[in-house]
Design an enzyme around this catalytic site. Structure first.
Site, PDB file in Angstrom:
ATOM      1  CB  SER A  76      29.646  34.173  31.048  1.00 28.47           C
ATOM      2  OG  SER A  76      28.556  33.600  31.725  1.00 28.47           O
ATOM      3  CE1 TYR A  96      31.138  36.317  35.594  1.00 30.63           C
ATOM      4  CE2 TYR A  96      29.049  35.566  34.675  1.00 30.63           C
ATOM      5  CZ  TYR A  96      30.398  35.370  34.898  1.00 30.63           C
ATOM      6  OH  TYR A  96      31.006  34.239  34.412  1.00 30.63           O
ATOM      7  CE  LYS A 138      32.632  36.769  32.510  1.00 30.98           C
ATOM      8  NZ  LYS A 138      33.984  36.278  32.186  1.00 30.98           N
TER       9      LYS A 138
HETATM   10  P1  NAD Z   1      37.619  30.249  39.209  1.00 33.77           P
HETATM   11  O1  NAD Z   1      37.303  31.184  40.312  1.00 33.77           O
HETATM   12  O2  NAD Z   1      37.776  28.803  39.466  1.00 33.77           O
HETATM   13  O3  NAD Z   1      38.926  30.732  38.423  1.00 33.77           O
HETATM   14  C1  NAD Z   1      39.140  32.076  38.121  1.00 33.77           C
HETATM   15  C2  NAD Z   1      40.629  32.336  38.252  1.00 33.77           C
HETATM   16  O4  NAD Z   1      40.850  33.694  37.845  1.00 33.77           O
HETATM   17  C3  NAD Z   1      41.141  32.200  39.687  1.00 33.77           C
HETATM   18  O5  NAD Z   1      42.306  31.382  39.712  1.00 33.77           O
HETATM   19  C4  NAD Z   1      41.462  33.632  40.098  1.00 33.77           C
HETATM   20  O6  NAD Z   1      42.562  33.727  40.992  1.00 33.77           O
HETATM   21  C5  NAD Z   1      41.774  34.254  38.737  1.00 33.77           C
HETATM   22  N1  NAD Z   1      41.633  35.716  38.753  1.00 33.77           N
HETATM   23  C6  NAD Z   1      40.596  36.441  39.214  1.00 33.77           C
HETATM   24  N2  NAD Z   1      40.877  37.748  39.098  1.00 33.77           N
HETATM   25  C7  NAD Z   1      42.100  37.837  38.540  1.00 33.77           C
HETATM   26  C8  NAD Z   1      42.946  38.910  38.178  1.00 33.77           C
HETATM   27  N3  NAD Z   1      42.598  40.191  38.413  1.00 33.77           N
HETATM   28  N4  NAD Z   1      44.135  38.636  37.597  1.00 33.77           N
HETATM   29  C9  NAD Z   1      44.515  37.364  37.381  1.00 33.77           C
HETATM   30  N5  NAD Z   1      43.776  36.293  37.737  1.00 33.77           N
HETATM   31  C10 NAD Z   1      42.591  36.536  38.311  1.00 33.77           C
HETATM   32  O7  NAD Z   1      36.464  30.527  38.139  1.00 33.77           O
HETATM   33  P2  NAD Z   1      36.102  29.835  36.747  1.00 33.77           P
HETATM   34  O8  NAD Z   1      34.686  29.441  36.852  1.00 33.77           O
HETATM   35  O9  NAD Z   1      37.139  28.862  36.304  1.00 33.77           O
HETATM   36  O10 NAD Z   1      36.157  31.128  35.813  1.00 33.77           O
HETATM   37  C11 NAD Z   1      36.982  31.236  34.659  1.00 33.77           C
HETATM   38  C12 NAD Z   1      36.250  32.078  33.645  1.00 33.77           C
HETATM   39  O11 NAD Z   1      35.061  31.394  33.244  1.00 33.77           O
HETATM   40  C13 NAD Z   1      35.795  33.442  34.167  1.00 33.77           C
HETATM   41  O12 NAD Z   1      35.985  34.425  33.175  1.00 33.77           O
HETATM   42  C14 NAD Z   1      34.333  33.232  34.447  1.00 33.77           C
HETATM   43  O13 NAD Z   1      33.583  34.423  34.392  1.00 33.77           O
HETATM   44  C15 NAD Z   1      33.971  32.287  33.304  1.00 33.77           C
HETATM   45  N6  NAD Z   1      32.737  31.522  33.482  1.00 33.77           N
HETATM   46  C16 NAD Z   1      32.543  30.718  34.564  1.00 33.77           C
HETATM   47  C17 NAD Z   1      31.346  30.021  34.701  1.00 33.77           C
HETATM   48  C18 NAD Z   1      31.069  29.131  35.882  1.00 33.77           C
HETATM   49  O14 NAD Z   1      29.895  28.731  36.070  1.00 33.77           O
HETATM   50  N7  NAD Z   1      32.035  28.757  36.671  1.00 33.77           N
HETATM   51  C19 NAD Z   1      30.349  30.153  33.722  1.00 33.77           C
HETATM   52  C20 NAD Z   1      30.586  30.995  32.640  1.00 33.77           C
HETATM   53  C21 NAD Z   1      31.781  31.658  32.520  1.00 33.77           C
END
Ligand code: NAD
Length: 256
Positions: free
Chosen positions: A136, A148, A152
């Site tokens: 992230s 977080y 990260k």
């Molecule tokens: P999201 O909540 O839409 O998707 C995350 C998915 O991970 C979900 O389907 C959830 O069920 C799954 N998950 C969570 N814990 C789990 C586990 N223990 N085992 C298996 N699956 C698990 O979120 P997203 O925004 O698509 O996040 C995806 C990645 O992107 C993450 O690593 C998040 O930290 C990163 N990210 C997101 C953002 C944002 O603004 N959305 C920004 C930077 C980084």
């Protein structure tokens, strides 16, 4: 790396960025796209859209990860690209109980470690393999929730370590560092974070597009929002000035 004819696994693939990447990899002609998530039914629903395989996998459980990797190899052969993408956030700082810190740490860092532990022997034996780790912008710039941001940062460091240690042995590593992305994870953030993030927010599809380009260029840092790179440069050039600016920004979003 071009996705055509590749065998790909995406964890956290049932939602948001993971689902968008899985769909996009299938469009690019991957031979097999395995969608893994702790929500197995939702993983299967995404995989069904493009005739992929959806599997239940809780990435905090090492046996689940081993099962995911063994099942993929058994069904489709060697894994070309493993996207360690599942991630969670819990709002807060040092006041949060240890259990909350551990939960975030286990998903956002240890899952990457366990996946690499399981994947590297076969990849090193083949002399090739690609690991994409979703970290992230918070892993570079320390904004928002403390567990977080800290986990990260560790994920970025682990990805760097893998690239440094195994790059000369055919292992490619990319580290995906988006800022705000319109997904359920962001929508669960406190309102003041959401307000701020929504200014530069992009769609999960935009992130998937940046990933395909980043993989094609075999770039280590994949930054879907270019301003993240500019902030990183400012941080390295003058950390004190950068910290003062981040502090002012943080104060401006503190709830009144
Ligand atoms: P999201 O909540 O839409 O998707 C995350 C998915 O991970 C979900 O389907 C959830 O069920 C799954 N998950 C969570 N814990 C789990 C586990 N223990 N085992 C298996 N699956 C698990 O979120 P997203 O925004 O698509 O996040 C995806 C990645 O992107 C993450 O690593 C998040 O930290 C990163 N990210 C997101 C953002 C944002 O603004 N959305 C920004 C930077 C980084």
């Amino acid at each position: 790396m071009q996705l055509k004819d590749k065998v790909v696994v995406v964890t956290g693939g049932a939602s948001g960025i993971g689902a968008a990447m899985a769909r996009r990899f299938a469009q690019e002609g991957a031979r097999a796209v395995v969608v893994a998530d702790r929500d197995g039914a939702a993983a299967q629903a995404v995989a069904k859209e493009f005739d992929g395989l959806g599997l239940h996998c809780d990435v905090t459980r090492e046996p689940d990860l081993l099962h995911l990797i063994e099942t993929t190899q058994h069904r489709f052969g060697a894994i070309d690209l493993f996207c360690s993408n599942a991630g969670v956030s819990i709002a807060g700082g040092p006041e949060l109980p240890d259990a909350a810190w551990r939960q975030v740490w286990n998903v956002n860092l240890m899952a990457h470690v366990h996946a690499a532990r399981a994947l590297l022997p076969a990849m090193l034996a083949r002399g090739q393999g690609y690991l994409l780790q979703t970290a992230s912008a918070a892993g570079l710039l320390s904004q928002f929730d403390a567990p977080y941001a800290v986990s990260k940062h560790a994920a970025v460091a682990f990805a760097e370590w893998l690239a440094i240690t195994y790059g000369s042995r055919g292992i490619k590593v990319s580290c995906l560092c988006p800022a705000g992305v319109d997904t359920p994870l962001l929508r669960a953030e406190p309102a003041q974070h959401q307000r701020l993030l929504s200014e530069g927010m992009v769609s999960a599809e935009t992130v998937a597009e940046a990933v395909v380009k980043g993989l094609s260029a075999e770039r280590f840092l994949i930054l879907p929002q270019p301003w993240i790179g500019e902030q990183l440069r400012r941080k390295v050039e003058d950390p004190d000035r950068w910290l003062r600016g981040m502090g002012r920004w943080h104060d401006s979003i503190r709830p009144t």
